[in-house]
Design a protein around this motif. Structure first.
Motif, PDB file in Angstrom:
ATOM      1  N   GLN A 127     -38.840  16.110  12.098  1.00 31.86           N
ATOM      2  CA  GLN A 127     -39.426  14.867  12.423  1.00 31.86           C
ATOM      3  C   GLN A 127     -37.971  13.685  12.377  1.00 31.86           C
ATOM      4  O   GLN A 127     -37.164  14.436  12.319  1.00 31.86           O
ATOM      5  CB  GLN A 127     -40.305  14.057  12.011  1.00 31.86           C
ATOM      6  N   GLU A 128     -38.079  11.957  13.016  1.00 32.07           N
ATOM      7  CA  GLU A 128     -36.795  12.051  13.089  1.00 32.07           C
ATOM      8  C   GLU A 128     -37.200  10.265  12.398  1.00 32.07           C
ATOM      9  O   GLU A 128     -37.728   9.030  13.312  1.00 32.07           O
ATOM     10  CB  GLU A 128     -36.268  10.980  14.864  1.00 32.07           C
ATOM     11  N   ASP A 130     -35.886   6.925  10.152  1.00 33.08           N
ATOM     12  CA  ASP A 130     -34.590   6.162  10.603  1.00 33.08           C
ATOM     13  C   ASP A 130     -33.383   5.833   9.527  1.00 33.08           C
ATOM     14  O   ASP A 130     -33.625   5.964   7.984  1.00 33.08           O
ATOM     15  CB  ASP A 130     -35.183   4.248  10.654  1.00 33.08           C
ATOM     16  N   ARG A 140     -24.441   6.909   7.609  1.00 35.15           N
ATOM     17  CA  ARG A 140     -24.535   6.255   9.338  1.00 35.15           C
ATOM     18  C   ARG A 140     -24.574   5.032   8.889  1.00 35.15           C
ATOM     19  O   ARG A 140     -25.081   3.766   7.790  1.00 35.15           O
ATOM     20  CB  ARG A 140     -26.054   6.641   8.738  1.00 35.15           C
ATOM     21  N   GLU A 144     -26.514   3.513  13.668  1.00 35.16           N
ATOM     22  CA  GLU A 144     -26.750   4.465  14.265  1.00 35.16           C
ATOM     23  C   GLU A 144     -28.103   4.921  13.175  1.00 35.16           C
ATOM     24  O   GLU A 144     -28.407   5.627  12.431  1.00 35.16           O
ATOM     25  CB  GLU A 144     -25.617   5.524  13.724  1.00 35.16           C
ATOM     26  N   ALA A 145     -29.262   5.488  13.865  1.00 30.35           N
ATOM     27  CA  ALA A 145     -30.516   4.909  12.991  1.00 30.35           C
ATOM     28  C   ALA A 145     -30.642   6.529  12.784  1.00 30.35           C
ATOM     29  O   ALA A 145     -31.810   6.953  11.919  1.00 30.35           O
ATOM     30  CB  ALA A 145     -31.378   3.990  13.361  1.00 30.35           C
ATOM     31  N   ARG A 146     -30.958   7.177  13.471  1.00 27.21           N
ATOM     32  CA  ARG A 146     -30.857   9.011  13.766  1.00 27.21           C
ATOM     33  C   ARG A 146     -31.224   9.443  12.697  1.00 27.21           C
ATOM     34  O   ARG A 146     -29.935   9.499  12.296  1.00 27.21           O
ATOM     35  CB  ARG A 146     -30.923   9.382  14.722  1.00 27.21           C
ATOM     36  N   TYR A 148     -33.140  13.224  10.993  1.00 27.89           N
ATOM     37  CA  TYR A 148     -34.245  14.463  10.869  1.00 27.89           C
ATOM     38  C   TYR A 148     -34.706  14.892   9.169  1.00 27.89           C
ATOM     39  O   TYR A 148     -33.859  15.005   8.490  1.00 27.89           O
ATOM     40  CB  TYR A 148     -33.199  15.577  11.344  1.00 27.89           C
ATOM     41  N   TYR A 173     -28.040  12.694  11.036  1.00 27.15           N
ATOM     42  CA  TYR A 173     -27.916  13.265  13.003  1.00 27.15           C
ATOM     43  C   TYR A 173     -26.504  13.850  12.625  1.00 27.15           C
ATOM     44  O   TYR A 173     -27.063  14.764  13.479  1.00 27.15           O
ATOM     45  CB  TYR A 173     -27.868  11.974  13.610  1.00 27.15           C
TER      46      TYR A 173
END
Length: 730
Positions: A127-128, A130, A140, A144-146, A148, A173
């Motif tokens: 899932q992803e 924040d 981050r 640049e929120a992504r 995993y 990410y």
């Protein structure tokens, strides 16, 4: 002005009775793991080929085949729905010392205007969340929120209320770890490989080595009403002020004493729910300080044990509220009595059943025992500063070195027998064979008492890293901490030591030296090298601090400075060579640790300023006004000389209150200014140092004045519950 709230909650606390806890009709073995997707349930709900592939992943570290993910997800969903679950979440451990979760329902549009329950393999595996919203140490940016979260199949999924919880790692990410689980798993893999390689010297059949962890969770329980009447406890988890109770722990009557009824009910409820979640609770008892207790499980595989501890801490808080308590996991909630730790009992087990730190029955097995003992000592010696950095925090700093907690110097206690053995190996002819006693009988001259079996080591409560018969007990971790922090550092350090040991032994063997001779030669070198880490004496003494410094051990007490060890050249090299963390990840973690330190102290300073100005000074001056009125009244009744004589004590108190409140007000102003100065420092490391050096001492000075005022001001006016109430009302 009155302390109506304080006396109201005290009165209510005295009236509370134990909450009735319904005991399951089944035996614990029958409801153990009720809410966990155990292997038995996997076998029931998964196709046999999928089950076999998943077990291969769990047991043998095989790569997860994504082609089976849908079948696994479907089986999990079916079981979870039968158990009443309606939602699922990826459950992970960000760098907040807690856990994180986002709940999603098992529903999607069916394309016909309705809904259908579904849960795909894709949602199970990845899932992803924040990544910018969690501590990341600058890895981050906010835009640049992504990030995993990815399923950890080695830790079983479980159900809390109506939600299926899936243990996961959490990475950025760009691939860097943003949690504790990812580097922990890497460290376990690295140590498995290194320990297995060394085991091959002694056992041809060993293919895997498991790291075991048995934690001991200490905690305080405080009545919920009393807790609510202490803003410092609510906001910071500890009492920022409070004079010690006339009676605290000096009578030694709480340790192992009869468990109070309300607490017993809480413990019973907690254990039932913990067992249903497959947390193998074993031991419960009163600890040394009043209202302090401990829970300890049977040891487990390290990764699972860490997950279970994180889950238990969350469960404790929920269950405590149902019993009218608040659980305090802060390392030092009360000054002047024991703090709470989380002893980490760490050991290694080969897949042939041998405990690698346990003595054997043959000379060759004892050589294996000595090898793993000595290389563990080498790891602790070489990285003693890093191990200390892995357990320090703004909260644990209050505990270390006082009231039975280990000192802020990492050393290892071995006991008389093992110490003599290592000295013998170092100094004697290497052709001498040696035998190590396992346990020995001890006769007691009391006919009704059976002979005791004595371990081959005594206990030393002041040792941060003690050998206890077949394992090492790392006693320095704090009660609120994630065990993974200490385990990552220890596993990685031992991995490096074992790798280095094997490299040197193999070089000697390649030159024609026999395996036995090569092993003993290297062990003798390492016994001598690691000797400074061995200390069986009193870790609280001033003499030990001086001696430890002479030995080259880290004696630093400043938390922000201790954290620097993560970026020592030796630490970075060790983490990178073992593939546990890279420099970027280490730099990020240090940023997070310094920022957490700053925020913790900052919140405490704000709360202390608020309580000082809005509680302490008003209450004190109100009492002072009563004294002034009394002095004035005495003048109306008695002659001047007699009135002055009879009012002398009150005049002294009036002056002392004025002087102490004046100092408090000035110190609060100084505290505020110190925070302003510190907050203007851009570099987070320097800001943390400034908070430690300038803010913390002012808080100590304010507390000193307040605690004296508490003993002066009339008890009926004091608005905050006192230590005698917080610690002895249960």
């Amino acid at each position: 002005m009155s302390n109506q709230l304080r006396f109201q909650v005290v009165e209510e606390a005295f009236k509370k009775k134990a909450v009735e806890v319904k005991t399951p009709s089944e035996r614990p073995s029958e409801y153990f793991g009720k809410y966990v997707f155990t292997r038995e349930k996997m076998y029931k709900y998964l196709p046999i080929d999928v089950y076999n592939k998943l077990i291969d992943v769990i047991d043998n570290g095989a790569r997860l085949d994504r082609s089976i993910a849908d079948a696994v997800a479907e089986g999990m969903k079916k079981w979870a729905q039968e158990m009443g679950a309606t939602h699922y979440t990826h459950w992970f451990q960000p760098l907040t010392e807690g856990t994180a979760e986002k709940h999603d329902a098992f529903v999607e549009h069916d394309g016909k205007g309705g809904m259908v329950e579904t849960f795909s393999g894709k949602l199970l595996v990845q899932q992803e969340p924040d990544a910018s919203s969690f501590p990341n140490g600058g890895i981050r940016n906010t835009f640049e929120a992504r990030g995993y979260s990815a399923w950890d199949p080695t830790s079983p999924v479980f159900i809390i209320d109506d939600t299926l919880c899936i243990p996961t790692i959490f990475i950025a990410y760009t691939g860097e770890a943003l949690d504790y689980k990812a580097p922990l798993l890497r460290s376990l893999h690295a140590l498995d490989k290194a320990a297995t390689d060394v085991c091959q010297y002694f056992y041809d059949d060993v293919k895997k080595v498991q790291v075991n962890l048995g934690w001991e969770q200490e905690y305080f329980l405080v009545d919920e009403g009393l807790y609510s009447a202490r803003p410092d406890l609510v906001m910071t988890g500890r009492t920022l002020m409070g004079h010690e109770s006339a009676k605290n722990q000096q009578m030694d009557d709480h340790y192992f004493g009869t468990i109070p009824d309300r607490v017993q009910a809480f413990m019973k409820d907690l254990e039932i729910q913990a067992l249903e979640l497959a947390i193998p609770c074993k031991t419960r008892h009163n600890e040394v300080a009043p209202n302090q207790f401990e829970l300890a499980p049977i040891f487990e595989e390290c990764n699972l044990a860490v997950d279970h501890n994180m889950l238990l801490m969350s469960l404790m808080k929920r269950v405590a509220r149902n019993h009218g308590f608040r659980v305090l996991l802060h390392e030092k909630p009360f000054d002047g009595i024991n703090g709470s730790g989380k002893h980490n009992n760490w050991s290694l087990t080969a897949d042939n059943g041998v405990l690698l730190h346990a003595p054997g029955k043959s000379p060759e097995e004892n050589l294996r025992f000595v090898t793993f003992i000595v290389e563990t000592l080498m790891a602790v010696y070489k990285h003693n500063g890093l191990l200390k950095a892995s357990i320090v925090s703004a909260t644990n700093a209050h505990r270390l070195g006082g009231n039975e907690a280990p000192p802020a110097i990492i050393s290892s206690f071995l006991g008389k027998q093992l110490t003599e053995l290592l000295d013998h190996i170092e100094l004697s002819d290497k052709d001498d064979l040696f035998n190590i006693k396992g346990k020995q009988g001890m006769e007691i001259d009391i006919p009704q008492i059976p002979d005791l079996i004595i371990d081959n080591t005594d206990r030393n409560r002041t040792s941060p890293f003690a050998f206890t018969g077949n394992r090492f007990e790392f006693r320095a971790p704090g009660s609120s901490a994630n065990c993974a922090s200490a385990m990552i550092a220890l596993n990685s350090a031992v991995t490096e030591a074992l790798q280095n040991f094997k490299l040197r032994v193999d070089k000697r063997i390649a030159k024609g030296e026999s395996k036995l001779s090569a092993i003993i030669d290297i062990l003798r070198e390492d016994i001598k090298t690691s000797k400074p880490i061995r200390f069986d004496g009193n870790g609280y003494s001033d003499e030990w601090v001086a001696e430890a410094a002479k030995r080259g051990l880290d004696v630093e007490k400043s938390t922000p400075k201790i954290i620097e060890h993560y970026l020592d050249k030796e630490s970075v090299k060790m983490f990178e060579s073992t593939k546990v963390m890279n420099r970027k990840e280490l730099e990020a973690r240090n940023e997070v640790k310094w920022e957490t330190y700053v925020k913790t102290v900052q919140i405490e300073a704000r709360v202390m300023g608020d309580l000082s100005m809005n509680h302490i000074i008003p209450v004190s001056t109100h009492y002072q006004s009563q004294l002034i009125k009394n002095v004035q009244g005495m003048k109306d009744v008695f002659a001047k000389a007699e009135a002055e004589r009879l009012s002398a004590r009150n005049m002294k108190l009036i002056k002392e209150i004025a002087e102490r409140t004046e100092r408090i007000e000035q110190l609060v102003d100084d505290l505020t200014e110190a925070r302003r100065v510190a907050n203007r420092i851009y570099n987070i490391h320097e800001r943390a140092m400034c908070y430690h050096d300038t803010v913390c001492p002012k808080m100590d000075a304010i507390r000193y004045e307040i605690d004296h005022l508490e003993m002066i001001v009339e008890d009926g006016l004091w608005s905050l519950p006192k230590y005698r109430e917080l610690l002895f009302i249960r």
